[in-house]
Scaffold this motif. Structure first.
Motif, PDB file in Angstrom:
ATOM      1  N   ASP A 117       0.815  -1.221   0.000  1.00 56.58           N
ATOM      2  CA  ASP A 117       0.000   0.000   0.000  1.00 56.58           C
ATOM      3  C   ASP A 117       0.847   1.268   0.000  1.00 56.58           C
ATOM      4  OD1 ASP A 117      -2.410  -1.326   0.025  1.00 56.58           O
ATOM      5  OD2 ASP A 117      -2.674  -1.217   2.193  1.00 56.58           O
ATOM      6  N   LEU A 118       2.088   1.189   0.477  1.00 60.27           N
ATOM      7  CA  LEU A 118       2.868   2.412   0.641  1.00 60.27           C
ATOM      8  C   LEU A 118       3.162   3.133  -0.678  1.00 60.27           C
ATOM      9  CD1 LEU A 118       5.383   1.677   3.555  1.00 60.27           C
ATOM     10  CD2 LEU A 118       3.502   3.338   3.519  1.00 60.27           C
ATOM     11  N   PRO A 119       3.631   2.455  -1.739  1.00 61.54           N
ATOM     12  CA  PRO A 119       3.931   3.202  -2.971  1.00 61.54           C
ATOM     13  C   PRO A 119       2.727   3.952  -3.548  1.00 61.54           C
ATOM     14  CG  PRO A 119       5.054   1.093  -3.003  1.00 61.54           C
ATOM     15  CD  PRO A 119       4.129   1.057  -1.828  1.00 61.54           C
ATOM     16  N   PRO A 120       1.545   3.333  -3.708  1.00 60.17           N
ATOM     17  CA  PRO A 120       0.419   4.122  -4.231  1.00 60.17           C
ATOM     18  C   PRO A 120      -0.045   5.208  -3.265  1.00 60.17           C
ATOM     19  CG  PRO A 120      -0.291   1.896  -3.677  1.00 60.17           C
ATOM     20  CD  PRO A 120       1.189   1.901  -3.594  1.00 60.17           C
ATOM     21  N   LEU A 121       0.079   4.974  -1.964  1.00 65.69           N
ATOM     22  CA  LEU A 121      -0.313   6.004  -1.015  1.00 65.69           C
ATOM     23  C   LEU A 121       0.639   7.189  -1.078  1.00 65.69           C
ATOM     24  CD1 LEU A 121      -2.034   7.127   1.233  1.00 65.69           C
ATOM     25  CD2 LEU A 121      -0.755   5.711   2.865  1.00 65.69           C
ATOM     26  N   VAL A 122       1.936   6.920  -1.155  1.00 66.23           N
ATOM     27  CA  VAL A 122       2.911   8.005  -1.279  1.00 66.23           C
ATOM     28  C   VAL A 122       2.632   8.818  -2.541  1.00 66.23           C
ATOM     29  CG1 VAL A 122       5.343   8.460  -1.786  1.00 66.23           C
ATOM     30  CG2 VAL A 122       4.715   6.952   0.121  1.00 66.23           C
ATOM     31  N   ALA A 123       2.348   8.150  -3.648  1.00 64.34           N
ATOM     32  CA  ALA A 123       2.056   8.865  -4.893  1.00 64.34           C
ATOM     33  C   ALA A 123       0.807   9.733  -4.748  1.00 64.34           C
ATOM     34  CB  ALA A 123       1.885   7.864  -6.040  1.00 64.34           C
ATOM     35  N   ALA A 124      -0.219   9.222  -4.079  1.00 59.35           N
ATOM     36  CA  ALA A 124      -1.453   9.992  -3.901  1.00 59.35           C
ATOM     37  C   ALA A 124      -1.233  11.185  -2.981  1.00 59.35           C
ATOM     38  CB  ALA A 124      -2.548   9.090  -3.338  1.00 59.35           C
ATOM     39  N   LEU A 125      -0.420  11.017  -1.954  1.00 61.06           N
ATOM     40  CA  LEU A 125      -0.132  12.132  -1.052  1.00 61.06           C
ATOM     41  C   LEU A 125       0.704  13.197  -1.761  1.00 61.06           C
ATOM     42  CD1 LEU A 125       0.632  10.186   2.249  1.00 61.06           C
ATOM     43  CD2 LEU A 125      -1.429  11.479   1.702  1.00 61.06           C
ATOM     44  N   ASP A 126       1.662  12.752  -2.559  1.00 65.34           N
ATOM     45  CA  ASP A 126       2.447  13.712  -3.342  1.00 65.34           C
ATOM     46  C   ASP A 126       1.538  14.506  -4.281  1.00 65.34           C
ATOM     47  OD1 ASP A 126       4.818  12.961  -2.155  1.00 65.34           O
ATOM     48  OD2 ASP A 126       5.410  11.577  -3.756  1.00 65.34           O
ATOM     49  N   GLU A 127       0.624  13.816  -4.926  1.00 63.19           N
ATOM     50  CA  GLU A 127      -0.307  14.467  -5.853  1.00 63.19           C
ATOM     51  C   GLU A 127      -1.182  15.487  -5.120  1.00 63.19           C
ATOM     52  OE1 GLU A 127      -3.990  13.165  -8.844  1.00 63.19           O
ATOM     53  OE2 GLU A 127      -2.734  11.654  -7.870  1.00 63.19           O
ATOM     54  N   ALA A 128      -1.557  15.151  -3.872  1.00 60.63           N
ATOM     55  CA  ALA A 128      -2.416  16.046  -3.092  1.00 60.63           C
ATOM     56  C   ALA A 128      -1.633  17.136  -2.378  1.00 60.63           C
ATOM     57  CB  ALA A 128      -3.208  15.233  -2.069  1.00 60.63           C
ATOM     58  N   GLY A 129      -0.299  17.095  -2.466  1.00 63.16           N
ATOM     59  CA  GLY A 129       0.531  18.100  -1.811  1.00 63.16           C
ATOM     60  C   GLY A 129       0.596  17.943  -0.306  1.00 63.16           C
ATOM     61  N   ILE A 130       0.455  16.713   0.197  1.00 61.24           N
ATOM     62  CA  ILE A 130       0.501  16.455   1.637  1.00 61.24           C
ATOM     63  C   ILE A 130       1.894  15.933   1.991  1.00 61.24           C
ATOM     64  CG2 ILE A 130      -0.458  15.101   3.527  1.00 61.24           C
ATOM     65  CD1 ILE A 130      -3.105  15.002   1.983  1.00 61.24           C
ATOM     66  N   ALA A 131       2.613  16.687   2.793  1.00 58.06           N
ATOM     67  CA  ALA A 131       3.966  16.297   3.192  1.00 58.06           C
ATOM     68  C   ALA A 131       3.891  15.095   4.135  1.00 58.06           C
ATOM     69  CB  ALA A 131       4.664  17.461   3.886  1.00 58.06           C
ATOM     70  N   HIS A 132       4.830  14.153   3.986  1.00 61.39           N
ATOM     71  CA  HIS A 132       4.759  12.926   4.759  1.00 61.39           C
ATOM     72  C   HIS A 132       6.146  12.314   4.905  1.00 61.39           C
ATOM     73  CE1 HIS A 132       4.422  11.979   0.473  1.00 61.39           C
ATOM     74  NE2 HIS A 132       5.145  10.914   0.772  1.00 61.39           N
ATOM     75  N   ASP A 133       6.292  11.513   5.947  1.00 60.89           N
ATOM     76  CA  ASP A 133       7.479  10.692   6.165  1.00 60.89           C
ATOM     77  C   ASP A 133       7.013   9.270   6.457  1.00 60.89           C
ATOM     78  OD1 ASP A 133       9.229  12.914   6.014  1.00 60.89           O
ATOM     79  OD2 ASP A 133       8.965  13.319   8.161  1.00 60.89           O
ATOM     80  N   ILE A 134       7.770   8.289   5.976  1.00 62.15           N
ATOM     81  CA  ILE A 134       7.544   6.888   6.346  1.00 62.15           C
ATOM     82  C   ILE A 134       8.472   6.580   7.518  1.00 62.15           C
ATOM     83  CG2 ILE A 134       7.628   4.497   5.582  1.00 62.15           C
ATOM     84  CD1 ILE A 134       7.205   5.521   2.721  1.00 62.15           C
ATOM     85  N   VAL A 135       7.904   6.195   8.650  1.00 57.11           N
ATOM     86  CA  VAL A 135       8.694   6.051   9.877  1.00 57.11           C
ATOM     87  C   VAL A 135       8.342   4.736  10.568  1.00 57.11           C
ATOM     88  CG1 VAL A 135       8.860   8.551  10.195  1.00 57.11           C
ATOM     89  CG2 VAL A 135       6.975   7.300  11.250  1.00 57.11           C
ATOM     90  N   ASP A 136       9.291   4.233  11.350  1.00 56.40           N
ATOM     91  CA  ASP A 136       9.075   3.022  12.137  1.00 56.40           C
ATOM     92  C   ASP A 136       8.524   3.396  13.513  1.00 56.40           C
ATOM     93  OD1 ASP A 136      10.182   1.618  10.026  1.00 56.40           O
ATOM     94  OD2 ASP A 136      12.194   1.588  10.921  1.00 56.40           O
ATOM     95  N   TRP A 137       7.528   2.658  13.959  1.00 58.07           N
ATOM     96  CA  TRP A 137       6.876   3.000  15.225  1.00 58.07           C
ATOM     97  C   TRP A 137       7.839   2.949  16.413  1.00 58.07           C
ATOM     98  CZ3 TRP A 137       6.538  -0.328  19.404  1.00 58.07           C
ATOM     99  CH2 TRP A 137       6.764  -1.695  19.174  1.00 58.07           C
TER     100      TRP A 137
END
Length: 297
Positions: free
Chosen positions: A20-40
């Motif tokens: 799920d991470l690659p399509p979600l990252v692409a959708a967030l980039d498209e929406a202009g939402i800044a994000h980091d993938i982090v370990d809990w």
């Protein structure tokens, strides 16, 4: 704290497995939402940097539950955790199935054996009550079919040994009839964002006769898109309506299987770290990104 940056929370062992991470990252980039993938469990992180911390693939929590819940409590004091802490506490232990059944939701019959109880006597009582050919032994805290196994009635002693291994490790045990319609029909997983149905998938049967529990982070799955039936949509809505917390939740997945009368019933209600199967539904990642944008707003 940033007003817009979000954390997509995973685990080191799951990063390369979370489809799920690659399509979600692409959708967030498209929406202009800044994000980091982090370990809990990254002790270096300052969670107050994030407006939202969104649990995605924290799939190693099942063997580290107390540590995971302690982290979730700390993180929820520093940022907005989604789904929220009280939901996570409730949903990480399958005793919640009893709550759903008591609320009148159609669920797979579920019986629990607790550490210190007579597992043999309780398994015998369970077998006497349910006239099924096969049954399942699994931990009450588990994910991805880890430590779950399917048994025939004649394999009672092997099932008891399995249950005792879990109990000796301090883990509660869940006993359920094996509903064999799943072999042909599979499971139906209905995914919801902000309380609205988004899409559904078919998941092929995971527990095959004669196979032991998977040693991987999760059992391999065969996933295809599915259009759910009206009866499945109703049961999913019943399950979501029975959640005794503030709703709608950012995300929810309701896993259903059909019983011997061909009626759908809840196998699991996934509210903590479920796969959302973005790749199997056009626009699903974008719908999730829009739900996140609404939470940021």
């Amino acid at each position: 704290m940033s007003n817009t940056r979000i954390a997509l929370v995973t685990a080191a062992a799951a990063r390369d497995l979370d489809e799920d991470l690659p399509p979600l990252v692409a959708a967030l980039d498209e929406a202009g939402i800044a994000h980091d993938i982090v370990d809990w469990d990254d002790a270096r992180l300052d969670w107050s940097r994030y407006a939202l911390a969104v649990l995605r693939s924290t799939w190693d929590y099942t063997t580290r539950l107390h540590e995971f819940l302690d982290w979730a409590e700390r993180a929820s004091r520093a940022t907005r955790l989604l789904n929220p802490l009280d939901v996570i506490r409730w949903n990480t232990d399958k005793h919640y199935l009893g709550d759903l059944a008591r609320a009148g939701v159609a669920t797979v019959a579920s019986h629990f054996v607790e550490p210190g109880e007579d597992a043999g006597a309780l398994i015998d009582r369970f077998l006497h009550k349910h006239a099924m050919g096969e049954f399942v032994v699994k931990p009450s805290v588990g994910a991805g079919s880890r430590d779950a196994q399917r048994y025939e009635r004649e394999e009672r002693d092997a099932a008891l040994a399995h249950a005792r291994r879990l109990l000796d490790a301090g883990r509660s045990v869940l006993l359920q009839p094996y509903l064999d319609r799943v072999d042909a029909h599979g499971e139906t997983a209905l995914i919801h964002f902000d309380g609205e149905f988004s899409h559904a998938i078919r998941k092929g049967p995971l527990l095959r006769r004669g196979e032991g529990p998977t040693r991987a982070l999760f059992a391999g799955e065969h996933i295809t898109p599915r259009t759910p039936g009206a009866d499945e949509l109703r049961v999913a809505q019943d399950a979501l309506a029975a959640i005794a917390f503030d709703t709608p939740l950012l995300y929810a997945r309701v896993d259903l299987i059909r019983d011997g009368a061909d009626k759908p019933c809840v196998l699991e209600l996934e509210l903590t770290e479920p796969s959302l199967f973005f790749a199997h539904a056009d626009g699903a990642a974008q719908r999730f990104a829009r739900a996140l944008a609404r939470r940021l707003a």
